[in-house]
Design a protein around this motif. Structure first.
Motif, mmCIF file in Angstrom:
data_model
loop_
_atom_site.group_PDB
_atom_site.id
_atom_site.type_symbol
_atom_site.label_atom_id
_atom_site.label_comp_id
_atom_site.label_asym_id
_atom_site.label_seq_id
_atom_site.Cartn_x
_atom_site.Cartn_y
_atom_site.Cartn_z
ATOM 1 N N LEU A 80 0.822 -1.211 0.000
ATOM 2 C CA LEU A 80 0.000 0.000 0.000
ATOM 3 C C LEU A 80 0.854 1.259 0.000
ATOM 4 C CD1 LEU A 80 -2.792 -1.059 2.519
ATOM 5 C CD2 LEU A 80 -3.155 -0.396 0.126
ATOM 6 N N ALA A 81 2.036 1.180 0.595
ATOM 7 C CA ALA A 81 2.923 2.342 0.659
ATOM 8 C C ALA A 81 3.722 2.549 -0.617
ATOM 9 C CB ALA A 81 3.886 2.188 1.846
ATOM 10 N N MET A 82 3.771 1.527 -1.486
ATOM 11 C CA MET A 82 4.637 1.614 -2.656
ATOM 12 C C MET A 82 3.884 1.613 -3.989
ATOM 13 S SD MET A 82 7.490 1.765 -1.068
ATOM 14 C CE MET A 82 8.693 1.588 -2.378
ATOM 15 N N CYS A 83 2.650 1.121 -4.024
ATOM 16 C CA CYS A 83 1.942 0.985 -5.303
ATOM 17 C C CYS A 83 1.550 2.352 -5.859
ATOM 18 C CB CYS A 83 0.714 0.102 -5.138
ATOM 19 S SG CYS A 83 -0.574 0.816 -4.096
ATOM 20 N N HIS A 84 1.228 2.387 -7.138
ATOM 21 C CA HIS A 84 0.831 3.630 -7.809
ATOM 22 C C HIS A 84 -0.675 3.721 -8.038
ATOM 23 C CE1 HIS A 84 5.053 4.560 -8.618
ATOM 24 N NE2 HIS A 84 5.190 3.291 -8.973
ATOM 25 N N VAL A 85 -1.345 2.576 -8.099
ATOM 26 C CA VAL A 85 -2.778 2.542 -8.393
ATOM 27 C C VAL A 85 -3.454 1.562 -7.430
ATOM 28 C CG1 VAL A 85 -4.548 1.988 -10.116
ATOM 29 C CG2 VAL A 85 -2.415 3.093 -10.826
ATOM 30 N N PHE A 86 -4.617 1.967 -6.929
ATOM 31 C CA PHE A 86 -5.420 1.142 -6.023
ATOM 32 C C PHE A 86 -6.624 0.635 -6.808
ATOM 33 C CE2 PHE A 86 -8.604 0.611 -2.601
ATOM 34 C CZ PHE A 86 -7.861 -0.093 -1.643
#
Length: 395
Positions: A80-86
Motif C-alpha cells: 500500500l505504501a509503494m503501489c501507484h494505483v489502487f
C-alpha cells in the motif's frame, strides 16, 4: 517494480504498479476450499498478464499485489505504501469489509490532494446501489473513465463465465490494464511509509445492511422421488441436500447458491420447499426477494407440479420479486433419456410464465446451459428479483 500474488509465507514487496483490494470470502465458504477457483486471483492473473503486454520487459509477477490475508500483514502495508494505483473490486460485500475500508483509507491518505481518479481504478465485482455507496467513496469521480464498461451494470463476477478474447470480460481487463499502465507511467506516486492500518478510520464505517434473499429449493429427496428417477445419489434426506450436477455429487446446490448470493452482497436464506410451501403459496411469508429453484424432475411429481402451477398462476397476483428458476443437468444420463418428458413438464407448468419474462431473465430461468453457467444465470435472476424489491421499497 516487484509485487506478488502471495501464498504461504509473506513475500517481499518492492514497488508494485497496483494493489488489488477485495473482500475475502467468509469463513463459511472455506468448507470446500479446493472446489472452486479463486476468481479474484484469476482476474488478478489476467490483469497482470495484460499489463505486461503494455509494458514490455516487465514480468507479470512484478506488476501487482493481491492481498490474500484476512488481516493486514507487513507485506500488505508495504504494498500500500509503494503501489501507484489502487484497484478495489467493488461489491456490497466489499463495503462491509473492515479491512478493505482500512486499505482504502491508507491509500487515500497517501494520495493526498492529487487527482483521485488517476490513482483509484475501481472495478465492479457485483453491482451496488448508489444509495449503498459510503460517502467517502463518492468523493472519487470514477464513473466517467469507466463509462460503457460492462462490469458497471453486469458485475465482473457474472462476466467471468466467458473469458475468451473479445468477450465483455476481456474488454474490461484490457480497459483496466490500459488505465493502470498509463497512470503508473504518467502519474507515478512517491513512495510512502507503511501505515498502521488499525490507527486509521474505516472508510466504509457507514456500511449498508445486507438485503435478505430467500432461496426455496424444490427437489426430490431420497424418500420421495418421481417414477423413473433412480439416480438417488443426487438427493439427500431433505430438499436442500440436492446435488443436481452429475460431475459433483458431493456439492449441493444450496452451497453453490449461498456462495453466489453472498458474493453478490445478499444475506441468503435457504429453505426447503416442503417446509414453507403453505406459507409461500398463501403469500404469508415475510417480504423478501424470493427465488424458487426447481429440479425439472420434481415436475414429474403431480403434487409438486400442482403446487408450482399455483405459485406461478397470474390469478395469485404474487409480487414480481417472487420468481423461479429451473435447474437441469444435460450431462446426466437419465435427464438426457427423459429429456422430452422433462421439457414437456416444464413447458406445461411454467411455459407461460417464462414467456412473460424479459428475454435475458427468461433464458437464465429456463434451465438452459451447463453447470458452468449456473452462477451467471442465478445472478441474473437474483439481481432481477432484488432490483424489483428495492424499487418497491423506494416508492
Amino acid at each position: 517494480m516487484a509485487g506478488s500474488r502471495p501464498s504461504g509465507d509473506e513475500p517481499s514487496v518492492h514497488e508494485p504498479l497496483f494493489f488489488l483490494s477485495y473482500a475475502r470470502p467468509h469463513e463459511s465458504e472455506a468448507e470446500h476450499p479446493r472446489e472452486e477457483p479463486d476468481l479474484f486471483l484469476t482476474f488478478f492473473d489476467d490483469l497482470t498478464q495484460r499489463i505486461s503486454t503494455l509494458l514490455p520487459g516487465e514480468r507479470p509477477g512484478d506488476l501487482g499485489y493481491a492481498a490474500s490475508a484476512v488481516a493486514p500483514g507487513q507485506s500488505i502495508l508495504q504494498a500500500l505504501a509503494m503501489c501507484h494505483v489502487f484497484v478495489p473490486l467493488i461489491s456490497p460485500q466489499y463495503f462491509r469489509s473492515r479491512f478493505c475500508g482500512l486499505e482504502w483509507s491508507a491509500f487515500r491518505k497517501r494520495v493526498g490532494t492529487r487527482d483521485l481518479a488517476l490513482h483509484f481504478v475501481p472495478v465492479t465485482w457485483a453491482p451496488v446501489e448508489q444509495a449503498d455507496i459510503p460517502p467517502d467513496v463518492l468523493e472519487i469521480n470514477f464513473q466517467t473513465p469507466r463509462q460503457g464498461r460492462a462490469d458497471i451494470t453486469e458485475g465482473l463476477y457474472s462476466l467471468m463465465v466467458d473469458r475468451a478474447p473479445g468477450s465483455d470480460y476481456d474488454r474490461v481487463v484490457r480497459n483496466v490494464a490500459r488505465t493502470i499502465s498509463e497512470a503508473a507511467r504518467e502519474h507515478p506516486l512517491p513512495a510512502g511509509t507503511p501505515a498502521a492500518l488499525r490507527s486509521l478510520p474505516n472508510a466504509f464505517r457507514a456500511a449498508p445492511t445486507r438485503l435478505r434473499l430467500r432461496i426455496v429449493i424444490l427437489a426430490p429427496t431420497r424418500d420421495r422421488s418421481p417414477e423413473g428417477r433412480t439416480a438417488v445419489e443426487h438427493y439427500g434426506p431433505t430438499q436442500t441436500g440436492w446435488a443436481p450436477y452429475d460431475d459433483r455429487w458431493d456439492r449441493t446446490l444450496a452451497a453453490d447458491v449461498k456462495t453466489v448470493a453472498d458474493r453478490l452482497g445478499y444475506d441468503p436464506e435457504i429453505v426447503a420447499f416442503d417446509d414453507v410451501a403453505p406459507a409461500l403459496l398463501a403469500g404469508t411469508l415475510a417480504g423478501a426477494p424470493t427465488i424458487l429453484l426447481i429440479d425439472n424432475w420434481a415436475l414429474l411429481d403431480t403434487g409438486w407440479r400442482d403446487q408450482v402451477a399455483a405459485y406461478v398462476d397470474p390469478a395469485a397476483k404474487r409480487p414480481a420479486w417472487e420468481t423461479f428458476m429451473v435447474v437441469r443437468d444435460e450431462k446426466d444420463p437419465q435427464t438426457r433419456e427423459r429429456g422430452a418428458d422433462l421439457r414437456a413438464a416444464v413447458d406445461e407448468t411454467l411455459g407461460a410464465s417464462l414467456q412473460a419474462m424479459q428475454t435475458v431473465v427468461q433464458h437464465a430461468a429456463s434451465g438452459n446451459g451447463p453447470r458452468e453457467r449456473f452462477p451467471s444465470h442465478f445472478s441474473t435472476v437474483a439481481e432481477f428479483a432484488a432490483g424489483l424489491f428495492r424499487f418497491r421499497r423506494s416508492q
